[in-house]
Design an enzyme around this catalytic site. Structure first.
Site, mmCIF file in Angstrom:
data_model
loop_
_atom_site.group_PDB
_atom_site.id
_atom_site.type_symbol
_atom_site.label_atom_id
_atom_site.label_comp_id
_atom_site.label_asym_id
_atom_site.label_seq_id
_atom_site.Cartn_x
_atom_site.Cartn_y
_atom_site.Cartn_z
ATOM 1 N N CYS A 59 58.721 43.279 60.873
ATOM 2 C CA CYS A 59 57.477 43.101 60.127
ATOM 3 C C CYS A 59 56.900 44.478 59.784
ATOM 4 O O CYS A 59 56.851 45.374 60.633
ATOM 5 C CB CYS A 59 56.475 42.303 60.957
ATOM 6 S SG CYS A 59 54.929 42.028 60.076
ATOM 7 N N CYS A 63 50.382 45.777 63.959
ATOM 8 C CA CYS A 63 49.581 45.157 65.021
ATOM 9 C C CYS A 63 50.068 45.712 66.367
ATOM 10 O O CYS A 63 51.239 45.563 66.732
ATOM 11 C CB CYS A 63 49.729 43.643 64.968
ATOM 12 S SG CYS A 63 49.475 42.975 63.299
ATOM 13 N N CYS A 66 52.208 43.749 68.981
ATOM 14 C CA CYS A 66 53.256 42.825 68.524
ATOM 15 C C CYS A 66 54.672 43.406 68.584
ATOM 16 O O CYS A 66 54.962 44.423 67.934
ATOM 17 C CB CYS A 66 52.952 42.383 67.101
ATOM 18 S SG CYS A 66 54.141 41.163 66.522
ATOM 19 N N CYS A 103 55.019 24.091 64.876
ATOM 20 C CA CYS A 103 54.470 25.293 64.243
ATOM 21 C C CYS A 103 55.604 26.246 63.903
ATOM 22 O O CYS A 103 56.447 26.531 64.753
ATOM 23 C CB CYS A 103 53.502 25.994 65.194
ATOM 24 S SG CYS A 103 52.237 24.903 65.828
ATOM 25 N N CYS A 134 52.525 23.067 61.026
ATOM 26 C CA CYS A 134 51.659 24.244 61.008
ATOM 27 C C CYS A 134 52.546 25.428 60.651
ATOM 28 O O CYS A 134 53.711 25.460 61.050
ATOM 29 C CB CYS A 134 51.037 24.449 62.389
ATOM 30 S SG CYS A 134 50.054 25.962 62.521
ATOM 31 N N CYS A 194 43.883 27.050 61.810
ATOM 32 C CA CYS A 194 44.144 27.429 63.202
ATOM 33 C C CYS A 194 43.852 28.923 63.269
ATOM 34 O O CYS A 194 44.537 29.717 62.614
ATOM 35 C CB CYS A 194 45.605 27.135 63.535
ATOM 36 S SG CYS A 194 46.098 27.771 65.143
ATOM 37 N N ARG A 266 43.194 26.373 72.328
ATOM 38 C CA ARG A 266 44.589 26.413 72.782
ATOM 39 C C ARG A 266 44.878 27.593 73.690
ATOM 40 O O ARG A 266 44.536 28.730 73.392
ATOM 41 C CB ARG A 266 45.508 26.484 71.563
ATOM 42 C CG ARG A 266 46.967 26.711 71.948
ATOM 43 C CD ARG A 266 47.885 26.658 70.770
ATOM 44 N NE ARG A 266 47.795 25.379 70.127
ATOM 45 C CZ ARG A 266 47.905 25.176 68.821
ATOM 46 N NH1 ARG A 266 48.097 26.197 68.026
ATOM 47 N NH2 ARG A 266 47.821 23.973 68.323
HETATM 48 S S1 SF4 Z 1 51.303 40.017 64.501
HETATM 49 FE FE1 SF4 Z 1 53.378 40.891 64.412
HETATM 50 S S2 SF4 Z 1 54.460 39.558 62.964
HETATM 51 FE FE2 SF4 Z 1 52.269 39.190 62.672
HETATM 52 S S3 SF4 Z 1 51.647 40.609 61.054
HETATM 53 FE FE3 SF4 Z 1 51.277 41.692 62.998
HETATM 54 S S4 SF4 Z 1 53.193 42.856 63.343
HETATM 55 FE FE4 SF4 Z 1 53.655 41.289 61.819
#
Ligand code: SF4
Length: 352
Positions: A59, A63, A66, A103, A134, A194, A266
């Protein structure tokens, strides 16, 4: 302050009111949360969803929690978009295990136009199995939201993660406003929302209150509010974070329950690190939805059978979808299949 004396469904919560709830004596907070919970839900039922990662890793977003971000070396194996038939196999297995909602998550900034065809097929086919659907695919524009709504997607997950003030410490590649716009597009397209966040990312209590305030002051509360405990994945910038006090996590669940009485709250990521006592306290605080299955996107989830053993010990039953046989034969079939699996598979076979 006595929140029970106020109207139960409110959209005008102030940060101070929310902080006052957080700072109630623990027993008082739990009592308020449980009292509100019983007005809208069967306190002994928990909704069960299954999560499937339809596209894993690589990705472009940053974040900091993540493992799917391409920016961090977490040893995660990248996977391309799953074939529709493979997703259906997973969905059938989820249904057989008693999940009522399936999901599907993809690690994208937002779906590209070439992705929309297979994604829309997944929604159509999973729905045809009689499961609620979802998806979480990143940011959506109005047209993408409409396409998903048109094929019948029930819920779209897009989390706010934290308060507007702390957000910049967590993500820099998309703004809080971007997230609010996606949520707005989802709502306008007629899908259920959600939306929740993550605690334990180094934020202050006022940020946890700020996140809940954002959710609870939306014109419509999200139908589903995931409260995640940070999973500290080695290789991510938050991999070494200090653990959040378990009671503070339970308080966050209780406050979410009081602020959004009709929403499903949740227990999501991080449940594996919670002992059974903490999970039981979270249910008492008003959590009434879990992810069930061996994997929660890319982090391990408590084994399914362990969940069902805990349900049994607490006298909790998986929530069925509220359906009337004469109204919808497909849904009635799901309710019937749940009824059959509930006892056979969840309870009697759980220890095998
Ligand atoms: S949470 Fe992870 S998968 Fe989702 S946008 Fe951020 S880096 Fe990408």
């Amino acid at each position: 302050m006595n929140a029970i004396a106020q109207p139960l469904i409110r959209h005008d919560w102030t940060r101070d009111e929310i902080l006052a709830l957080f700072n109630l004596p623990f027993n008082d907070l739990m009592f308020q949360a449980q009292t509100v919970h019983r007005r809208f839900f069967d306190p002994n039922q928990v909704q069960v969803s299954t999560l499937c990662s339809i596209k894993t890793g690589a990705c472009p977003e940053d974040c900091k929690y993540c493992p799917q971000s391409a920016r961090y070396d977490t040893g995660l194996e990248r996977e391309r978009l799953m074939a529709v038939e493979k997703v259906l196999e997973e969905a059938r297995a989820a249904k057989a295990s008693g999940a009522t909602r399936f999901c599907m998550g993809a690690a994208w900034r937002s779906p590209k136009s070439r992705d929309m065809g297979p994604v829309l097929d997944m929604v159509r086919e999973v729905k045809a199995l009689g499961l609620e659907t979802c998806m979480t695919l990143g940011m959506l524009d109005a047209e993408q939201a409409k396409q998903l709504a048109d094929v019948g997607l029930d819920y779209y997950n897009h989390n706010l993660d934290t308060s507007p003030e702390y957000y910049g410490e967590v993500i820099t590649t998309r703004t809080y406003q971007d997230r609010l716009e996606t949520l707005d597009n989802v709502r306008k397209a007629g899908m259920k929302v959600c939306c929740g966040g993550i605690v334990g990312m180094g934020e202050e209590q006022t940020d946890r209150a700020g996140l809940l305030q954002q959710l609870a002051t939306m014109p419509d509360h999200p139908e589903s509010v995931p409260i995640n405990m940070l999973v500290r994945v080695a290789g991510t910038p938050f991999g070494e974070n200090e653990e959040l006090d378990a009671f503070e996590f339970v308080r966050t669940v209780a406050v979410a329950r009081i602020l959004m009485p009709k929403s499903h709250v949740r227990l999501s990521a991080g449940r594996e690190e919670m002992n059974e006592q903490m999970q039981a306290l979270a249910f008492l605080a008003g959590a009434n939805s879990i992810f069930y299955g061996e994997k929660l996107l890319t982090t391990a989830n408590p084994e399914a059978s362990k969940d069902m053993q805990l349900f049994k010990r607490l006298g909790i039953e998986p929530e069925s979808r509220a359906v009337h046989a004469e109204e919808d034969p497909v849904e009635a079939d799901v309710a019937q299949s749940l009824e059959e699996t509930r006892h056979d598979r969840f309870f009697y076979n759980a220890a095998k």
